[in-house]
Design an enzyme around this catalytic site. Sequence first.
Site, PDB file in Angstrom:
ATOM      1  N   GLU A  97     -36.396   1.579  26.447  1.00 20.82           N
ATOM      2  CA  GLU A  97     -35.795   0.271  26.228  1.00 20.82           C
ATOM      3  C   GLU A  97     -36.792  -0.853  26.485  1.00 20.82           C
ATOM      4  OE1 GLU A  97     -31.127   1.242  27.254  1.00 20.82           O
ATOM      5  OE2 GLU A  97     -32.361   0.343  28.801  1.00 20.82           O
ATOM      6  N   CYS A 110     -40.060  -7.746  28.176  1.00 24.46           N
ATOM      7  CA  CYS A 110     -40.191  -6.795  29.274  1.00 24.46           C
ATOM      8  C   CYS A 110     -40.297  -5.408  28.645  1.00 24.46           C
ATOM      9  CB  CYS A 110     -38.978  -6.893  30.195  1.00 24.46           C
ATOM     10  SG  CYS A 110     -38.989  -5.710  31.567  1.00 24.46           S
ATOM     11  N   CYS A 117     -38.663   7.505  35.061  1.00 26.88           N
ATOM     12  CA  CYS A 117     -39.550   7.093  36.153  1.00 26.88           C
ATOM     13  C   CYS A 117     -39.446   8.115  37.276  1.00 26.88           C
ATOM     14  CB  CYS A 117     -39.166   5.700  36.664  1.00 26.88           C
ATOM     15  SG  CYS A 117     -40.265   5.070  37.965  1.00 26.88           S
ATOM     16  N   CYS A 121     -36.548   5.045  43.241  1.00 25.91           N
ATOM     17  CA  CYS A 121     -35.935   3.935  43.979  1.00 25.91           C
ATOM     18  C   CYS A 121     -34.414   4.016  43.843  1.00 25.91           C
ATOM     19  CB  CYS A 121     -36.444   2.596  43.450  1.00 25.91           C
ATOM     20  SG  CYS A 121     -38.239   2.388  43.606  1.00 25.91           S
ATOM     21  N   CYS A 124     -32.297   1.745  41.287  1.00 29.68           N
ATOM     22  CA  CYS A 124     -32.793   1.616  39.923  1.00 29.68           C
ATOM     23  C   CYS A 124     -32.212   2.705  39.035  1.00 29.68           C
ATOM     24  CB  CYS A 124     -34.316   1.698  39.915  1.00 29.68           C
ATOM     25  SG  CYS A 124     -35.041   1.555  38.268  1.00 29.68           S
ATOM     26  N   GLY A 203     -40.267   2.823  34.075  1.00 29.05           N
ATOM     27  CA  GLY A 203     -41.488   3.472  34.518  1.00 29.05           C
ATOM     28  C   GLY A 203     -42.325   2.637  35.461  1.00 29.05           C
ATOM     29  N   GLU A 204     -43.319   3.289  36.049  1.00 26.99           N
ATOM     30  CA  GLU A 204     -44.286   2.686  36.964  1.00 26.99           C
ATOM     31  C   GLU A 204     -45.628   2.581  36.231  1.00 26.99           C
ATOM     32  OE1 GLU A 204     -46.878   1.271  39.358  1.00 26.99           O
ATOM     33  OE2 GLU A 204     -44.815   1.299  40.105  1.00 26.99           O
ATOM     34  N   SER A 235     -45.871  -5.055  37.234  1.00 28.36           N
ATOM     35  CA  SER A 235     -45.107  -4.834  38.457  1.00 28.36           C
ATOM     36  C   SER A 235     -45.299  -3.401  38.919  1.00 28.36           C
ATOM     37  CB  SER A 235     -43.618  -5.108  38.209  1.00 28.36           C
ATOM     38  OG  SER A 235     -42.861  -4.816  39.361  1.00 28.36           O
ATOM     39  N   SER A 258     -43.156  -4.717  44.112  1.00 25.08           N
ATOM     40  CA  SER A 258     -41.763  -4.519  44.509  1.00 25.08           C
ATOM     41  C   SER A 258     -41.726  -4.196  45.993  1.00 25.08           C
ATOM     42  CB  SER A 258     -41.150  -3.374  43.699  1.00 25.08           C
ATOM     43  OG  SER A 258     -41.084  -3.719  42.334  1.00 25.08           O
ATOM     44  N   LEU A 259     -41.102  -5.070  46.773  1.00 21.45           N
ATOM     45  CA  LEU A 259     -41.085  -4.914  48.231  1.00 21.45           C
ATOM     46  C   LEU A 259     -39.710  -4.445  48.713  1.00 21.45           C
ATOM     47  CD1 LEU A 259     -43.071  -5.287  50.556  1.00 21.45           C
ATOM     48  CD2 LEU A 259     -42.167  -7.590  50.864  1.00 21.45           C
ATOM     49  N   HIS A 260     -38.714  -5.272  48.567  1.00 22.58           N
ATOM     50  CA  HIS A 260     -37.300  -4.926  48.738  1.00 22.58           C
ATOM     51  C   HIS A 260     -36.860  -4.602  50.167  1.00 22.58           C
ATOM     52  CE1 HIS A 260     -37.579  -5.025  44.492  1.00 22.58           C
ATOM     53  NE2 HIS A 260     -38.026  -3.807  44.332  1.00 22.58           N
ATOM     54  N   ASN A 343     -28.052  -6.114  40.102  1.00 21.44           N
ATOM     55  CA  ASN A 343     -26.958  -5.969  39.158  1.00 21.44           C
ATOM     56  C   ASN A 343     -26.452  -4.542  39.192  1.00 21.44           C
ATOM     57  OD1 ASN A 343     -26.804  -8.649  37.649  1.00 21.44           O
ATOM     58  ND2 ASN A 343     -28.988  -8.177  37.674  1.00 21.44           N
ATOM     59  N   CYS A 386     -32.576  -6.516  35.990  1.00 21.54           N
ATOM     60  CA  CYS A 386     -33.466  -5.713  36.814  1.00 21.54           C
ATOM     61  C   CYS A 386     -32.767  -4.465  37.359  1.00 21.54           C
ATOM     62  CB  CYS A 386     -33.983  -6.557  37.980  1.00 21.54           C
ATOM     63  SG  CYS A 386     -35.227  -5.720  38.963  1.00 21.54           S
TER      64      CYS A 386
END
Length: 399
Positions: A97, A110, A117, A121, A124, A203-204, A235, A258-260, A343, A386
């Site tokens: 996507e 994006c 992935c 996480c 996600c 993906g990363e 990212s 990405s910290l979170h 979301n 996201c």
Amino acid sequence: MMNQDTLPNLYDLSLAEMERLMTAWGQPAYRARQIFRQLYVNLVDSPLAMTDLPLALRERLVAETRLAPLAPEQVHVADQGLTRKALFRLENGVLIESVLMIYPDRATVCVSTQAGCGMGCVFCATGTLGLLRNLSPGDIVAQVVWAAREMRRFAAERCISPSLAPPDDDSWWTPDTLEDQGSSEARSISVSRLSNIVFMGMGEPFANYDRWWRAVEILHDPRGLNMGARSMTVSTVGLIPGIRRLATETLPINLAISLHAPDDALRSALMPVNRRYPLAALFEATRDYLAVTGRRVSFEYVLLQGKNDEPEHAAKLAALLRGEAGMTPLPLHLVHVNLIPWNPVPGMPLGRSERRRVLTFQRILRERGIACTVRVERGVSIAAACGQLAGERGLKVGG
């Protein structure tokens, strides 16, 4: 008859590689520049449309190469047509996507760098799939070409004059509040072409570094799409080898991490990668990156109700960035925190932070000298926001 899957994909080739191909075919090198312009300026979808080339060369390109533009199986539209999520089926049946977001003064796509992935996480949707495969440079480039075509159609429909060049900017549009821009935004659109790329889809990117970087170089080439390095942002979940490698690259691509979470225990629970690259190591690599590049780093922080959005989490995060948690401080003038309201993803036992909690979190960071914005949401109704990129169909081989 040649197997199409073994033929070189024109979107995989840099201009230099295309010149070598033309030389091997006994053609002058300028033919490669013509092909490159047709691909990325004229946005053709077939070599037969490259009418400045001799017919014999066009026919040979059809026979001995492949051009694999992405035609979406589905396009979901939201925000009065300003957000468009496309579902693409690649040649081996895997689905990916991309999301195009059109703002008054810019248009950002994006894109995905992997199908699925492997980072796992917990918030996600893509991570629930596991890693299906790495994308090729051409797979990545073709997503951007799709967005460029969409913007060309969008501008034609609205009679917007083409821009001469994308803005040379190092940020994406993130107003300070969560106010819905709504119809006023739709009325004030002036952008006519794709201006920004964020590698924040499925993906990363750093787990597919070589192929991702080849795509960056193709997209950056001034004889093609001519995307400015400062208009591209990558990212990462915090893969330290990728951060260190990015610091040595010649193109100044923007970095978002990405910290979170503000501590190792919580971050490891949310992001398994933290067990391999804990915060101390991640911040050491970030400090080195800042020292080498002098470029701002954005820390992304997805807010989860009752998990990582309490006032004490905000205070701990500020202390971490300021070096009050036993680590060397980061240069705060080069640090930005981007708060992202999560979301919901069906089946995940997590909650979305309430507006007042988001704004309280932002206020605490700002009071402690941390630059902080809240990302304006786009595409929530079509699962384009996201952490939501996994689609209704699961994105597995065979759909």
